[in-house]
Design an enzyme around this catalytic site. Structure first.
Site, PDB file in Angstrom:
ATOM      1  N   ASN A 206      -3.323   1.062  10.575  1.00  0.00           N
ATOM      2  CA  ASN A 206      -2.261   0.147  10.141  1.00  0.00           C
ATOM      3  C   ASN A 206      -0.962   0.935   9.999  1.00  0.00           C
ATOM      4  OD1 ASN A 206      -2.114   1.255   7.356  1.00  0.00           O
ATOM      5  ND2 ASN A 206      -4.226   0.517   7.300  1.00  0.00           N
ATOM      6  N   ASP A 275     -10.135  -2.618   6.154  1.00  0.00           N
ATOM      7  CA  ASP A 275     -11.269  -3.398   5.657  1.00  0.00           C
ATOM      8  C   ASP A 275     -12.449  -3.354   6.629  1.00  0.00           C
ATOM      9  OD1 ASP A 275     -10.248  -4.315   3.206  1.00  0.00           O
ATOM     10  OD2 ASP A 275      -8.942  -5.711   4.270  1.00  0.00           O
ATOM     11  N   LYS A 285     -15.358   7.969  26.260  1.00  0.00           N
ATOM     12  CA  LYS A 285     -14.154   7.140  26.356  1.00  0.00           C
ATOM     13  C   LYS A 285     -14.473   5.840  27.108  1.00  0.00           C
ATOM     14  CE  LYS A 285      -9.605   7.117  28.435  1.00  0.00           C
ATOM     15  NZ  LYS A 285      -8.747   7.742  29.434  1.00  0.00           N
ATOM     16  N   PHE A 321      -3.155  -1.311  -5.477  1.00  0.00           N
ATOM     17  CA  PHE A 321      -1.942  -1.839  -4.846  1.00  0.00           C
ATOM     18  C   PHE A 321      -2.378  -3.031  -4.006  1.00  0.00           C
ATOM     19  CE2 PHE A 321       2.115   0.587  -4.910  1.00  0.00           C
ATOM     20  CZ  PHE A 321       1.778   1.505  -5.880  1.00  0.00           C
ATOM     21  N   LYS A 335      -5.741 -11.532  -6.680  1.00  0.00           N
ATOM     22  CA  LYS A 335      -6.370 -10.232  -6.405  1.00  0.00           C
ATOM     23  C   LYS A 335      -6.621  -9.461  -7.699  1.00  0.00           C
ATOM     24  CE  LYS A 335      -5.675  -8.589  -2.163  1.00  0.00           C
ATOM     25  NZ  LYS A 335      -4.912  -8.032  -1.052  1.00  0.00           N
ATOM     26  N   LYS A 339     -10.337  -8.325  -8.024  1.00  0.00           N
ATOM     27  CA  LYS A 339     -10.646  -6.887  -7.916  1.00  0.00           C
ATOM     28  C   LYS A 339     -10.715  -6.210  -9.286  1.00  0.00           C
ATOM     29  CE  LYS A 339      -9.921  -5.480  -3.264  1.00  0.00           C
ATOM     30  NZ  LYS A 339      -9.780  -4.270  -2.480  1.00  0.00           N
TER      31      LYS A 339
HETATM   32  O1  PMT Z   1       2.356   3.961   2.946  1.00  0.00           O
HETATM   33  P1  PMT Z   1       3.660   3.178   2.964  1.00  0.00           P
HETATM   34  O2  PMT Z   1       4.213   3.026   4.350  1.00  0.00           O
HETATM   35  O3  PMT Z   1       4.653   3.722   1.977  1.00  0.00           O
HETATM   36  O4  PMT Z   1       3.317   1.691   2.496  1.00  0.00           O
HETATM   37  C1  PMT Z   1       2.906   1.458   1.189  1.00  0.00           C
HETATM   38  C2  PMT Z   1       1.803   0.390   1.126  1.00  0.00           C
HETATM   39  C3  PMT Z   1       2.375  -0.938   1.570  1.00  0.00           C
HETATM   40  C4  PMT Z   1       0.624   0.786   2.027  1.00  0.00           C
HETATM   41  C5  PMT Z   1       1.336   0.372  -0.362  1.00  0.00           C
HETATM   42  O5  PMT Z   1       2.416   0.064  -1.194  1.00  0.00           O
HETATM   43  C6  PMT Z   1       0.218  -0.653  -0.565  1.00  0.00           C
HETATM   44  O6  PMT Z   1       0.438  -1.829  -0.779  1.00  0.00           O
HETATM   45  N1  PMT Z   1      -1.060  -0.161  -0.514  1.00  0.00           N
HETATM   46  C7  PMT Z   1      -2.261  -0.991  -0.568  1.00  0.00           C
HETATM   47  C8  PMT Z   1      -2.506  -1.617   0.767  1.00  0.00           C
HETATM   48  C9  PMT Z   1      -3.802  -2.403   0.783  1.00  0.00           C
HETATM   49  O7  PMT Z   1      -4.758  -1.939   1.333  1.00  0.00           O
HETATM   50  O8  PMT Z   1      -3.776  -3.544   0.124  1.00  0.00           O
HETATM   51  P2  PMT Z   1      -5.032  -4.542  -0.009  1.00  0.00           P
HETATM   52  O9  PMT Z   1      -4.442  -5.723  -0.670  1.00  0.00           O
HETATM   53  O10 PMT Z   1      -5.677  -4.714   1.333  1.00  0.00           O
HETATM   54  O11 PMT Z   1      -6.044  -3.793  -0.962  1.00  0.00           O
HETATM   55  C10 PMT Z   1      -5.996  -3.894  -2.375  1.00  0.00           C
HETATM   56  C11 PMT Z   1      -6.472  -2.604  -3.004  1.00  0.00           C
HETATM   57  O12 PMT Z   1      -7.833  -2.351  -2.621  1.00  0.00           O
HETATM   58  C12 PMT Z   1      -5.671  -1.378  -2.601  1.00  0.00           C
HETATM   59  O13 PMT Z   1      -5.478  -0.598  -3.766  1.00  0.00           O
HETATM   60  C13 PMT Z   1      -6.571  -0.655  -1.607  1.00  0.00           C
HETATM   61  O14 PMT Z   1      -6.380   0.758  -1.643  1.00  0.00           O
HETATM   62  C14 PMT Z   1      -7.957  -1.056  -2.083  1.00  0.00           C
HETATM   63  N2  PMT Z   1      -8.969  -1.124  -1.002  1.00  0.00           N
HETATM   64  C15 PMT Z   1      -8.800  -1.954   0.047  1.00  0.00           C
HETATM   65  C16 PMT Z   1      -9.789  -2.039   1.030  1.00  0.00           C
HETATM   66  C17 PMT Z   1     -10.935  -1.222   0.894  1.00  0.00           C
HETATM   67  N3  PMT Z   1     -11.891  -1.245   1.802  1.00  0.00           N
HETATM   68  N4  PMT Z   1     -11.055  -0.391  -0.164  1.00  0.00           N
HETATM   69  C18 PMT Z   1     -10.094  -0.343  -1.106  1.00  0.00           C
HETATM   70  O15 PMT Z   1     -10.232   0.402  -2.081  1.00  0.00           O
END
Ligand code: PMT
Length: 399
Positions: A206, A275, A285, A321, A335, A339
């Site tokens: 991403n 995810d 390849k 986040f 969320k 979460k």
């Molecule tokens: O890196 P930059 O370019 O500065 O951008 C910053 C950012 C946008 C990436 C950052 O600010 C941000 O929002 N990070 C979280 C992105 C994310 O994965 O969001 P989510 O809504 O999909 O996940 C929610 C939370 O679950 C996050 O804390 C994530 O780390 C966590 N997660 C998600 C999926 C997964 N399989 N395991 C996780 O722990």
């Protein structure tokens, strides 16, 4: 509140960058007191520094009798931090050898403030054994060396020896003046994207640049925290004083996070974890085919945040986040409930001035009893606000 910054300038072409740093530090409200060596005056005039800082600039050791004061002692005592930039090989040699034969070297011998040294010279001079030994001596004595960068040098050579830009000098000075309000904290931060490989040349990922997570790590370290940064691939350098563990895939990130969890006061999950990953990694390849390739099966990755929540102690503050692309507050609240971290930072990733890759961010901080809106600001300032809230939560949790 502004501090007294003693700025030493020795004779090198990089002095023009120091003038920009002096101006920036003055604009930040600091009182910049400049001392130049005779040779520095060959490259830049005392009048330039005087105009930029609003303070008289000192060059000579012995003033005319009507202005007599023990100048080196009074300047040395007033300094909250001292920066010598650029520092020539000769000047570094004098400091290492305990020679104090001009105003600047005398002040540095007398000051009890932290001294930052920014060497700047030709690459061969910089690599010279005596210079390197002198720098090692200074480091041993507690001076902090601001490493030169690599690139085009004024002498026409390419290589290491170029003084960092004014912005970096200012940042390093500010770090020394920062309030160390997180000095008891141990913080684990995840940052950047994960990469989920499909075959030896392709992966799913991403747009995360790592900036948000690295800004958190930088500010936490500056405020005195012990920081472990677990990062997916980014183009960023780790902030000074931060322990970096590089990972690629979500499963690897989870493994390291779980290994590092014990003993941390706060866990901040700013990484954009994929995810899903390709269900079957192809050892060879994948070749271009006649027909369309429309069957890449995906498998769900583990949710690292949930695993941390289930394994953490009551006192450990867990911060997630949320990257949302519309109705961000509403989705953020959902969320936060599903979460269930202790705090969720919600940001909008549908706009170019915030979220992914931007230098700025805006959003909301949600906790059990608070919703705080953060207006658009630099990721560094955004990180400061997040850390302030974490500190408050940790205090409530008895950490
Ligand atoms: O890196 P930059 O370019 O500065 O951008 C910053 C950012 C946008 C990436 C950052 O600010 C941000 O929002 N990070 C979280 C992105 C994310 O994965 O969001 P989510 O809504 O999909 O996940 C929610 C939370 O679950 C996050 O804390 C994530 O780390 C966590 N997660 C998600 C999926 C997964 N399989 N395991 C996780 O722990």
């Amino acid at each position: 509140m502004g501090k007294n910054i003693l700025l030493g300038i020795t004779g090198g072409i990089a002095a023009y960058k120091t003038a920009a740093a002096a101006s920036a530090l003055t604009k930040l409200g600091h009182n910049v007191l400049t001392v130049m060596t005779e040779s520095a005056c060959e490259f830049i005039t005392p009048m330039t520094l005087q105009s930029l800082t609003g303070n008289p600039v000192e060059v000579e050791m012995f003033s005319p009798p009507e202005r007599f004061e023990v100048k080196h002692i009074s300047l040395a005592d007033r300094a909250d931090v001292t920066l010598v930039a650029p520092a020539t090989g000769n000047f570094i040699g004098k400091l290492a050898g305990g020679i104090a034969d001009d105003l600047l070297s005398t002040i540095i011998m007398a000051t009890r403030s932290k001294v930052l040294i920014a060497p700047a010279m030709n690459v061969n001079m910089y690599q010279d054994a005596s210079l390197q030994e002198n720098l090692a001596i200074l480091e041993e004595r507690g001076y902090q060396i601001i490493e030169p960068e690599s690139g085009y040098l004024a002498c026409g050579y390419e290589g290491s020896g170029r003084m960092p830009e004014a912005e970096t000098l200012v940042k390093r000075v500010q770090e020394h003046l920062a309030v160390k309000d997180l000095s008891r904290f141990k913080i684990l931060i995840t940052a950047g994207p994960t990469r989920e490989p499909l075959d030896p040349v392709r992966f799913f990922s991403n747009y995360s640049s790592g900036r948000m997570g690295y800004a958190l790590a930088e500010r936490a370290a500056v405020r005195g925290a012990e920081v472990t940064l677990i990062s997916g691939p980014t183009a960023l350098d780790p902030p000074p004083g931060v322990r970096l563990i590089g990972v690629e895939q979500a499963r690897e990130m989870k493994e390291i996070v779980m290994e590092e969890l014990a003993g941390k006061d706060a866990i901040i999950m700013a990484a954009a974890v994929a995810d899903y990953r390709p269900a079957d990694y192809q050892e060879e390849k994948i070749k271009k085919q006649e027909q369309e390739l429309n069957q890449v099966a995906l498998k769900e990755n583990p949710d690292i945040l949930s695993a941390v929540r289930e394994n953490k102690t009551e006192e450990q503050v867990l911060v997630g986040f949320a990257a949302e692309s519309g109705r961000i507050l509403e989705r953020g609240r959902d969320k936060f409930r599903s979460k269930a971290p202790d705090m969720l930072v919600v940001n909008d990733i549908s706009r170019s001035d915030r979220g992914f890759a931007a230098e700025t961010n805006a959003g909301y901080i949600l906790t059990g009893d608070k919703e705080l809106e953060l207006s658009l600001r630099s990721k560094i300032k955004f990180a400061e606000a997040v850390l302030d809230e974490i500190k408050e939560l940790a205090f409530q949790a008895g950490g």
